[in-house]
Design a protein around this motif. Structure first.
Motif, PDB file in Angstrom:
ATOM      1  N   LYS A   5      57.932  42.909  -7.661  1.00  0.00           N
ATOM      2  CA  LYS A   5      58.335  41.956  -8.135  1.00  0.00           C
ATOM      3  C   LYS A   5      59.883  42.241  -8.309  1.00  0.00           C
ATOM      4  O   LYS A   5      60.669  41.238  -8.741  1.00  0.00           O
ATOM      5  CB  LYS A   5      57.668  41.349  -9.465  1.00  0.00           C
ATOM      6  CG  LYS A   5      56.313  40.818  -9.107  1.00  0.00           C
ATOM      7  CD  LYS A   5      55.860  40.251 -10.463  1.00  0.00           C
ATOM      8  CE  LYS A   5      54.459  39.818 -10.110  1.00  0.00           C
ATOM      9  NZ  LYS A   5      53.841  39.159 -11.052  1.00  0.00           N
ATOM     10  N   LEU A   6      60.287  43.583  -8.274  1.00  0.00           N
ATOM     11  CA  LEU A   6      61.873  43.650  -8.421  1.00  0.00           C
ATOM     12  C   LEU A   6      62.662  43.499  -7.207  1.00  0.00           C
ATOM     13  O   LEU A   6      62.223  43.612  -6.148  1.00  0.00           O
ATOM     14  CB  LEU A   6      61.892  45.053  -8.908  1.00  0.00           C
ATOM     15  CG  LEU A   6      61.100  45.703 -10.420  1.00  0.00           C
ATOM     16  CD1 LEU A   6      61.233  46.770 -10.829  1.00  0.00           C
ATOM     17  CD2 LEU A   6      62.032  44.808 -11.328  1.00  0.00           C
ATOM     18  N   PRO A   7      63.926  43.356  -7.407  1.00  0.00           N
ATOM     19  CA  PRO A   7      64.751  43.227  -6.385  1.00  0.00           C
ATOM     20  C   PRO A   7      64.763  44.506  -5.430  1.00  0.00           C
ATOM     21  O   PRO A   7      64.460  45.406  -5.891  1.00  0.00           O
ATOM     22  CB  PRO A   7      66.151  43.006  -7.027  1.00  0.00           C
ATOM     23  CG  PRO A   7      66.046  43.367  -8.143  1.00  0.00           C
ATOM     24  CD  PRO A   7      64.694  43.439  -8.574  1.00  0.00           C
ATOM     25  N   SER A   8      65.181  44.443  -4.220  1.00  0.00           N
ATOM     26  CA  SER A   8      65.102  45.577  -3.260  1.00  0.00           C
ATOM     27  C   SER A   8      66.699  46.271  -3.380  1.00  0.00           C
ATOM     28  O   SER A   8      67.600  45.639  -3.888  1.00  0.00           O
ATOM     29  CB  SER A   8      65.002  45.301  -1.880  1.00  0.00           C
ATOM     30  OG  SER A   8      65.934  44.164  -1.408  1.00  0.00           O
ATOM     31  N   VAL A   9      66.651  47.600  -3.144  1.00  0.00           N
ATOM     32  CA  VAL A   9      68.014  48.595  -3.062  1.00  0.00           C
ATOM     33  C   VAL A   9      68.552  48.497  -1.859  1.00  0.00           C
ATOM     34  O   VAL A   9      68.038  48.667  -0.727  1.00  0.00           O
ATOM     35  CB  VAL A   9      67.511  49.900  -3.528  1.00  0.00           C
ATOM     36  CG1 VAL A   9      68.795  50.784  -3.603  1.00  0.00           C
ATOM     37  CG2 VAL A   9      66.907  50.074  -4.789  1.00  0.00           C
ATOM     38  N   VAL A  10      69.970  47.794  -1.840  1.00  0.00           N
ATOM     39  CA  VAL A  10      70.768  47.685  -0.635  1.00  0.00           C
ATOM     40  C   VAL A  10      71.854  48.476  -0.634  1.00  0.00           C
ATOM     41  O   VAL A  10      72.477  48.527   0.482  1.00  0.00           O
ATOM     42  CB  VAL A  10      71.096  46.089  -0.576  1.00  0.00           C
ATOM     43  CG1 VAL A  10      69.966  45.216  -0.483  1.00  0.00           C
ATOM     44  CG2 VAL A  10      71.915  45.661  -1.627  1.00  0.00           C
ATOM     45  N   GLY A  12      73.869  52.324  -2.880  1.00  0.00           N
ATOM     46  CA  GLY A  12      74.129  53.114  -3.920  1.00  0.00           C
ATOM     47  C   GLY A  12      74.267  52.627  -5.333  1.00  0.00           C
ATOM     48  O   GLY A  12      73.830  53.158  -6.225  1.00  0.00           O
ATOM     49  N   GLU A  13      74.962  51.561  -5.535  1.00  0.00           N
ATOM     50  CA  GLU A  13      75.090  50.844  -6.621  1.00  0.00           C
ATOM     51  C   GLU A  13      74.841  49.236  -6.577  1.00  0.00           C
ATOM     52  O   GLU A  13      75.178  48.360  -7.474  1.00  0.00           O
ATOM     53  CB  GLU A  13      76.710  50.844  -6.797  1.00  0.00           C
ATOM     54  CG  GLU A  13      77.211  52.341  -7.191  1.00  0.00           C
ATOM     55  CD  GLU A  13      78.653  52.077  -7.295  1.00  0.00           C
ATOM     56  OE1 GLU A  13      79.391  51.087  -7.584  1.00  0.00           O
ATOM     57  OE2 GLU A  13      79.201  53.409  -7.232  1.00  0.00           O
ATOM     58  N   THR A  14      73.765  48.998  -5.843  1.00  0.00           N
ATOM     59  CA  THR A  14      73.666  47.526  -5.416  1.00  0.00           C
ATOM     60  C   THR A  14      72.205  47.157  -5.246  1.00  0.00           C
ATOM     61  O   THR A  14      71.491  47.913  -4.496  1.00  0.00           O
ATOM     62  CB  THR A  14      74.575  47.030  -4.292  1.00  0.00           C
ATOM     63  OG1 THR A  14      75.767  47.407  -4.472  1.00  0.00           O
ATOM     64  CG2 THR A  14      74.119  45.341  -4.218  1.00  0.00           C
ATOM     65  N   LEU A  15      71.734  45.986  -5.952  1.00  0.00           N
ATOM     66  CA  LEU A  15      70.279  45.596  -5.729  1.00  0.00           C
ATOM     67  C   LEU A  15      70.636  44.359  -4.938  1.00  0.00           C
ATOM     68  O   LEU A  15      71.631  43.563  -5.154  1.00  0.00           O
ATOM     69  CB  LEU A  15      69.709  45.210  -7.192  1.00  0.00           C
ATOM     70  CG  LEU A  15      69.406  46.600  -7.963  1.00  0.00           C
ATOM     71  CD1 LEU A  15      68.902  45.988  -9.230  1.00  0.00           C
ATOM     72  CD2 LEU A  15      68.390  47.291  -7.083  1.00  0.00           C
ATOM     73  N   SER A  16      69.226  43.912  -4.359  1.00  0.00           N
ATOM     74  CA  SER A  16      69.599  42.385  -3.582  1.00  0.00           C
ATOM     75  C   SER A  16      69.986  41.321  -4.588  1.00  0.00           C
ATOM     76  O   SER A  16      70.314  40.098  -3.863  1.00  0.00           O
ATOM     77  CB  SER A  16      68.226  42.343  -2.798  1.00  0.00           C
ATOM     78  OG  SER A  16      67.206  42.169  -3.823  1.00  0.00           O
ATOM     79  N   ASN A  17      69.900  41.434  -5.871  1.00  0.00           N
ATOM     80  CA  ASN A  17      70.031  40.331  -6.671  1.00  0.00           C
ATOM     81  C   ASN A  17      71.353  40.698  -7.483  1.00  0.00           C
ATOM     82  O   ASN A  17      71.528  39.851  -8.382  1.00  0.00           O
ATOM     83  CB  ASN A  17      68.959  39.828  -7.349  1.00  0.00           C
ATOM     84  CG  ASN A  17      68.587  41.004  -8.438  1.00  0.00           C
ATOM     85  OD1 ASN A  17      69.033  42.089  -8.420  1.00  0.00           O
ATOM     86  ND2 ASN A  17      68.012  40.566  -9.547  1.00  0.00           N
ATOM     87  N   SER A  18      72.275  41.209  -7.000  1.00  0.00           N
ATOM     88  CA  SER A  18      73.352  41.823  -7.878  1.00  0.00           C
ATOM     89  C   SER A  18      74.403  40.624  -8.222  1.00  0.00           C
ATOM     90  O   SER A  18      74.481  39.818  -7.195  1.00  0.00           O
ATOM     91  CB  SER A  18      74.248  42.942  -7.004  1.00  0.00           C
ATOM     92  OG  SER A  18      73.496  44.071  -7.389  1.00  0.00           O
ATOM     93  N   PHE A  19      74.837  40.327  -9.247  1.00  0.00           N
ATOM     94  CA  PHE A  19      75.495  39.041  -9.560  1.00  0.00           C
ATOM     95  C   PHE A  19      76.600  39.227 -10.793  1.00  0.00           C
ATOM     96  O   PHE A  19      77.352  38.843 -10.997  1.00  0.00           O
ATOM     97  CB  PHE A  19      74.536  38.169 -10.241  1.00  0.00           C
ATOM     98  CG  PHE A  19      74.922  37.242 -11.092  1.00  0.00           C
ATOM     99  CD1 PHE A  19      75.544  36.163 -10.281  1.00  0.00           C
ATOM    100  CD2 PHE A  19      74.722  37.063 -12.349  1.00  0.00           C
ATOM    101  CE1 PHE A  19      76.114  35.041 -11.141  1.00  0.00           C
ATOM    102  CE2 PHE A  19      75.006  35.926 -12.935  1.00  0.00           C
ATOM    103  CZ  PHE A  19      75.836  34.920 -12.686  1.00  0.00           C
ATOM    104  N   LEU A  20      76.054  40.183 -11.744  1.00  0.00           N
ATOM    105  CA  LEU A  20      76.917  40.628 -12.886  1.00  0.00           C
ATOM    106  C   LEU A  20      78.363  40.860 -12.522  1.00  0.00           C
ATOM    107  O   LEU A  20      79.067  40.555 -13.357  1.00  0.00           O
ATOM    108  CB  LEU A  20      76.124  41.588 -13.670  1.00  0.00           C
ATOM    109  CG  LEU A  20      74.932  40.928 -14.398  1.00  0.00           C
ATOM    110  CD1 LEU A  20      74.296  42.139 -15.298  1.00  0.00           C
ATOM    111  CD2 LEU A  20      75.148  39.766 -15.294  1.00  0.00           C
TER     112      LEU A  20
END
Length: 186
Positions: A5-10, A12-20
Motif C-alpha cells: 500500500k506504500l508508494p514505489s521508490v523511483v 534515491g530521494e524520490t517516491l512515486s507520490n513525492s509532492f512536498l
C-alpha cells in the motif's frame, strides 16, 4: 504492515507520490518567546523579527475546520536556506495551545513549499492523503498558511504556506536582540 500500500521508490530521494518539495521552515511552539529567542541567539540563530498574528493581521482564521479568532506571537529568523519560527499562543483556540498543553515547549511543525503548486492543489492533495487541515489563515490578507493533522502519522505537524508574487515581510513590531544593521540583507 502491508508494504504493497506504500508508494514505489523511483529514485534515491524520490517516491512515486513525492509532492512536498523542500522543507523551508522549522517551528518551535513556546510559552515564552523571549526566553526561547534568547536561547536560540546563544546558539547563533537570529536576529528575530517579532510579529503579532491576530484578527487584525490574519484574515480567514480557522481552527479544526471552523472559523475562529486567535492571536499568536510569531517570530522569524533566517538561518541559511531555513526559516526558524517561534509561536507563542496568546488567546483563542489553536493547535499551538493544544500542543503546549500536551507537550510543553518543543518542535511543533515543519513547513514545505510543495514545489510551488497552486494553493488549492496543495490543500486537496494533503487532504486526499488523509490529512485534514486543522488551522489556517492569511497573514496580511495575502500569505496563506495551513497546518495539517499529521502528528499521529509522523510525530509532528506539517504546514504549507504561499507567498504571493512580490511579497515583502511587513516591518516587525520589534527585533531581538537588535535590528540588522542598515543596508544588511534581510
Amino acid at each position: 504492515m502491508d508494504l504493497s500500500k506504500l508508494p514505489s521508490v523511483v529514485g534515491g530521494e524520490t517516491l512515486s507520490n513525492s509532492f512536498l518539495g523542500n522543507a523551508v521552515e522549522l517551528c518551535i511552539v513556546t510559552d515564552d518567546h523571549v526566553k526561547t529567542m534568547e536561547g536560540l541567539c546563544r546558539l547563533g540563530i537570529g536576529p528575530w523579527a517579532v510579529y503579532t498574528f491576530s484578527p487584525e493581521t490574519v484574515s480567514d482564521q480557522t481552527y479544526k475546520g471552523e472559523p475562529c479568532e486567535f492571536a499568536l506571537k510569531v517570530c522569524f529568523a533566517q538561518s541559511g536556506n531555513m526559516i526558524w519560527e517561534l509561536m507563542q499562543p496568546l488567546w483563542g483556540p489553536s493547535i499551538f495551545q493544544d500542543f503546549l498543553d500536551k507537550h510543553g515547549t518543543g518542535f511543533h511543525h515543519v513547513a514545505y513549499d510543495c514545489n510551488d503548486e497552486p494553493w488549492e492543489t496543495r490543500i486537496s492533495e494533503l487532504e486526499k492523503r488523509g490529512f485534514k487541515m486543522v488551522q489556517s489563515g492569511k497573514w496580511q490578507g495575502q500569505n496563506a498558511f495551513a497546518f495539517f493533522d499529521t502528528e499521529d502519522a509522523t510525530g509532528t505537524t506539517f504546514e504549507t504556506y504561499h507567498f504571493p508574487e512580490g511579497w515583502d515581510y511587513p516591518e516587525p513590531e520589534s527585533w531581538f536582540p537588535a535590528p540588522p544593521p542598515t543596508g544588511a540583507d534581510l
